[in-house]
Design an enzyme around this catalytic site. Structure first.
Site, PDB file in Angstrom:
ATOM      1  CE1 TYR A 298      -3.942   3.664  -6.015  1.00 28.31           C
ATOM      2  CE2 TYR A 298      -5.556   5.165  -6.988  1.00 28.31           C
ATOM      3  CZ  TYR A 298      -4.348   4.498  -7.055  1.00 28.31           C
ATOM      4  OH  TYR A 298      -3.539   4.666  -8.149  1.00 28.31           O
TER       5      TYR A 298
ATOM      6  CG  LEU B 289       4.222   3.734 -15.492  1.00 28.74           C
ATOM      7  CD1 LEU B 289       4.126   4.296 -16.911  1.00 28.74           C
ATOM      8  CD2 LEU B 289       3.753   4.770 -14.477  1.00 28.74           C
TER       9      LEU B 289
ATOM     10  CG  ASP C 127      -7.780   9.747 -12.558  1.00 27.32           C
ATOM     11  OD1 ASP C 127      -7.018   8.875 -12.068  1.00 27.32           O
ATOM     12  OD2 ASP C 127      -8.803   9.445 -13.199  1.00 27.32           O
TER      13      ASP C 127
HETATM   14  N1  LIG Z   1      -3.506   1.757 -13.185  1.00 26.42           N
HETATM   15  C1  LIG Z   1      -4.086   2.938 -13.314  1.00 26.42           C
HETATM   16  O1  LIG Z   1      -5.157   3.073 -13.911  1.00 26.42           O
HETATM   17  C2  LIG Z   1      -3.428   4.161 -12.734  1.00 26.42           C
HETATM   18  C3  LIG Z   1      -4.075   5.401 -12.875  1.00 26.42           C
HETATM   19  C4  LIG Z   1      -3.454   6.540 -12.356  1.00 26.42           C
HETATM   20  C5  LIG Z   1      -2.236   6.448 -11.715  1.00 26.42           C
HETATM   21  N2  LIG Z   1      -1.647   5.229 -11.586  1.00 26.42           N
HETATM   22  C6  LIG Z   1      -0.365   5.169 -10.878  1.00 26.42           C
HETATM   23  O2  LIG Z   1       0.629   4.781 -11.811  1.00 26.42           O
HETATM   24  C7  LIG Z   1       1.626   4.000 -11.158  1.00 26.42           C
HETATM   25  C8  LIG Z   1       1.841   2.674 -11.877  1.00 26.42           C
HETATM   26  O3  LIG Z   1       0.624   1.944 -11.889  1.00 26.42           O
HETATM   27  P1  LIG Z   1       0.423   0.626 -12.757  1.00 26.42           P
HETATM   28  O4  LIG Z   1      -0.874   0.762 -13.459  1.00 26.42           O
HETATM   29  O5  LIG Z   1       1.649   0.316 -13.542  1.00 26.42           O
HETATM   30  O6  LIG Z   1       0.243  -0.443 -11.590  1.00 26.42           O
HETATM   31  P2  LIG Z   1       0.539  -2.004 -11.585  1.00 26.42           P
HETATM   32  O7  LIG Z   1       0.508  -2.565 -12.957  1.00 26.42           O
HETATM   33  O8  LIG Z   1      -0.360  -2.549 -10.529  1.00 26.42           O
HETATM   34  O9  LIG Z   1       2.039  -2.052 -11.087  1.00 26.42           O
HETATM   35  C9  LIG Z   1       2.397  -1.746  -9.773  1.00 26.42           C
HETATM   36  C10 LIG Z   1       3.617  -2.550  -9.458  1.00 26.42           C
HETATM   37  O10 LIG Z   1       3.982  -2.264  -8.099  1.00 26.42           O
HETATM   38  C11 LIG Z   1       4.355  -3.486  -7.502  1.00 26.42           C
HETATM   39  N3  LIG Z   1       4.213  -3.427  -6.058  1.00 26.42           N
HETATM   40  C12 LIG Z   1       3.108  -3.515  -5.284  1.00 26.42           C
HETATM   41  N4  LIG Z   1       3.432  -3.475  -3.992  1.00 26.42           N
HETATM   42  C13 LIG Z   1       4.791  -3.346  -3.939  1.00 26.42           C
HETATM   43  C14 LIG Z   1       5.735  -3.259  -2.892  1.00 26.42           C
HETATM   44  N5  LIG Z   1       5.344  -3.280  -1.600  1.00 26.42           N
HETATM   45  N6  LIG Z   1       7.036  -3.145  -3.203  1.00 26.42           N
HETATM   46  C15 LIG Z   1       7.455  -3.135  -4.498  1.00 26.42           C
HETATM   47  N7  LIG Z   1       6.615  -3.237  -5.525  1.00 26.42           N
HETATM   48  C16 LIG Z   1       5.287  -3.320  -5.255  1.00 26.42           C
HETATM   49  C17 LIG Z   1       3.415  -4.519  -8.095  1.00 26.42           C
HETATM   50  O11 LIG Z   1       3.975  -5.808  -7.936  1.00 26.42           O
HETATM   51  P3  LIG Z   1       3.016  -7.066  -7.618  1.00 26.42           P
HETATM   52  O12 LIG Z   1       1.990  -7.078  -8.675  1.00 26.42           O
HETATM   53  O13 LIG Z   1       3.956  -8.207  -7.634  1.00 26.42           O
HETATM   54  O14 LIG Z   1       2.442  -6.765  -6.249  1.00 26.42           O
HETATM   55  C18 LIG Z   1       3.384  -4.066  -9.559  1.00 26.42           C
HETATM   56  O15 LIG Z   1       4.430  -4.647 -10.291  1.00 26.42           O
HETATM   57  C19 LIG Z   1       1.165   3.867  -9.702  1.00 26.42           C
HETATM   58  O16 LIG Z   1       1.762   4.874  -8.931  1.00 26.42           O
HETATM   59  C20 LIG Z   1      -0.328   4.131  -9.787  1.00 26.42           C
HETATM   60  O17 LIG Z   1      -0.845   4.615  -8.566  1.00 26.42           O
HETATM   61  C21 LIG Z   1      -2.202   4.093 -12.087  1.00 26.42           C
END
Ligand SMILES: NC(=O)c1ccc[n+]([C@@H]2O[C@H](COP(=O)([O-])OP(=O)(O)OC[C@H]3O[C@@H](n4cnc5c(N)ncnc54)[C@H](OP(=O)(O)O)[C@@H]3O)[C@@H](O)[C@H]2O)c1
Length: 263
Positions: free
Chosen positions: A116, A13, A93
């Site tokens: 989570y 994202l 969700d």
């Molecule tokens: N993925 C889904 O299906 C989903 C669904 C609903 C909501 N969301 C929400 O949407 C948002 C974005 O999710 P996404 O899918 O883009 O997740 P993602 O691809 O896992 O990206 C999360 C990012 O956060 C970084 N991160 C983790 N720990 C960290 C820390 N301590 N300090 C700074 N950065 C950190 C990760 O870096 P590293 O990889 O280097 O650790 C990664 O670049 C989140 O809030 C998530 O909860 C996601």
């Protein structure tokens, strides 16, 4: 031009937000640039808008280390809010228990089933009353670790994959979500449900991936209990908005096509 600070810019994202806000004065911070369990690094230029996409997103691993997940998700939201700029915070969700059989709207009561989900619900409060809280679901994009990319890899390696067919949600393309966030920041703050139009199960999504890719791989429909993952997931977590001016996202199948054109 507004200074827009993006956390988690290396995530799926975060990358899409950086593209959508590329015309602004962008400060894109990866995990290496700012570990959000800590306060912001000194010398950060004051932002006009914060898009907080950094998070602990490993749903199963959070069961074993709920405090680690809390440090990132709740502590991170607090630290992002402490920057003092308008904040867009992302939630999920998985704050719902999935007992409802009609789409979840903003006024429905959360009841997370997993560690989570609990950290994400608490992160909404940590982001503060003055933030846009975006609840979204089942994200996928052309980069990073996600279901669509995993299925494409497995689909060429195997003749058949087993995929759960008893969880229903809205697979959301990060490009469409990022475009909707651009609209959202012109609207009042508060909780907003932003997810793709339509709904499906993971098995139906896998079949659509193979169909779009022209990959000959069968989908064996299984129950979540057969997969035996550590974290419980809601059986039904379709998100819709009850707010009249909510940005509308395209159908998940259109998101899938757009995503696959970029792979
Ligand atoms: N993925 C889904 O299906 C989903 C669904 C609903 C909501 N969301 C929400 O949407 C948002 C974005 O999710 P996404 O899918 O883009 O997740 P993602 O691809 O896992 O990206 C999360 C990012 O956060 C970084 N991160 C983790 N720990 C960290 C820390 N301590 N300090 C700074 N950065 C950190 C990760 O870096 P590293 O990889 O280097 O650790 C990664 O670049 C989140 O809030 C998530 O909860 C996601």
């Amino acid at each position: 031009m507004k200074r827009v600070l993006v956390t988690g810019a290396g995530g799926q994202l975060g990358a899409a937000l950086c593209e959508a806000f590329a015309g602004e004065d962008l400060v894109a911070l990866t995990h290496a640039d700012w570990d959000v369990t800590l306060p912001a690094p000194p010398g950060l230029p004051a932002p006009g808008l914060v898009l907080h996409a950094a998070a602990w997103t490993d749903v199963d691993a959070a069961e074993d280390d709920p405090q680690g997940a809390a440090a990132v998700n709740i502590g991170g939201a607090q630290h992002a809010a402490a920057l003092g700029a308008p904040l867009v915070h992302f939630s999920t969700d998985y704050v719902f228990d999935g007992q409802k059989r009609a789409p979840y709207v903003e006024s429905d009561s959360p009841n997370p089933l997993s560690a989570y989900g609990r950290t994400k619900l608490l992160s909404e409060a940590a982001a503060g009353e003055d933030a846009w809280i975006v609840r979204t679901s089942w994200l996928f994009g052309a980069s990073g670790k996600n279901f669509v990319r995993t299925m494409l890899r497995l689909g060429v390696e195997r003749d058949e994959v087993a995929v759960v067919d008893d969880q229903r949600g809205c697979p959301t393309y990060v490009g469409h979500l990022a475009a909707a966030v651009r609209e959202l920041v012109e609207l009042p703050r508060g909780i907003w449900h932003l997810a793709a139009d339509g709904e499906c199960t993971w098995a139906e999504l896998a079949e659509a991936v193979f169909e779009e890719a022209g990959v000959d791989c069968r989908v064996q429909r299984i129950a979540s209990s057969e997969l035996g993952r550590p974290a419980p997931r809601p059986a039904y977590s379709v998100l819709r908005s009850e707010r009249p001016r909510a940005p509308h996202l395209p159908h998940w199948r259109d998101g899938l096509r757009e995503c696959m054109e970029r792979l």
